[in-house]
Design a protein around this motif. Sequence first.
Motif, short mmCIF file in Angstrom:
data_model
loop_
_atom_site.label_atom_id
_atom_site.label_comp_id
_atom_site.label_asym_id
_atom_site.label_seq_id
_atom_site.Cartn_x
_atom_site.Cartn_y
_atom_site.Cartn_z
N PRO A 22 31.23 44.11 32.22
CA PRO A 22 32.35 44.30 31.26
C PRO A 22 33.53 43.78 31.87
O PRO A 22 33.89 44.29 32.85
CB PRO A 22 32.07 45.88 31.25
N CYS A 23 34.28 43.11 31.10
CA CYS A 23 35.55 42.45 31.39
C CYS A 23 36.29 42.09 30.32
O CYS A 23 35.71 41.23 29.29
CB CYS A 23 35.22 41.28 32.18
N ASP A 24 37.63 42.42 30.21
CA ASP A 24 38.45 41.99 29.01
C ASP A 24 39.14 40.70 29.27
O ASP A 24 39.72 40.34 28.23
CB ASP A 24 39.35 43.28 28.57
N TRP A 25 39.00 40.01 30.20
CA TRP A 25 39.94 38.67 30.56
C TRP A 25 39.27 37.50 30.58
O TRP A 25 39.61 36.49 30.78
CB TRP A 25 40.73 39.00 31.54
N ARG A 78 35.78 35.63 28.66
CA ARG A 78 34.65 35.61 27.45
C ARG A 78 33.77 34.35 27.24
O ARG A 78 34.21 33.30 27.96
CB ARG A 78 35.43 35.66 26.03
N ASP A 102 41.19 34.05 30.77
CA ASP A 102 42.37 34.24 30.16
C ASP A 102 43.42 34.15 31.43
O ASP A 102 43.12 34.40 32.51
CB ASP A 102 42.47 35.59 29.50
N TYR A 112 32.23 30.01 30.49
CA TYR A 112 33.28 31.26 30.18
C TYR A 112 34.52 30.42 30.26
O TYR A 112 35.05 29.59 30.82
CB TYR A 112 33.09 32.28 31.07
#
Length: 109
Positions: free
Chosen positions: A40-43, A45, A62, A59
């Motif tokens: 899980p990582c929001d930076w 994708r 950001d 990947y």
Amino acid sequence: QQGFKPSIVLGAKEAVVGSAGGEVTVEIASNISFDAELQPCDWIREKTDGSRSSYTLRYIVDPNETYDQRSATVVISNAAHDIREVFTITQVQKDAIVSGAMQRVRAQF
């Protein structure tokens, strides 16, 4: 089948990305099927433009607008054969100086 040894081998175990972000490619050599899970990582994708193959994962990282370095992992595994490999993506903090030798965003076999 005698002599068959299941394996998953990563071209590299890590990538270091500059604060501006970019693309990370994970090269995989495997003679078995595998799952790949970005922790899980929001930076980060997964690049989903059809560029994923069974042996290459891509990947998008950001930009890092903070003054803290950050890391995330991609776990490549096959539960049936109890094989687990970890690829670490580290992104330097904003305004960090990254030499060309440190910016390893594509692993080669």
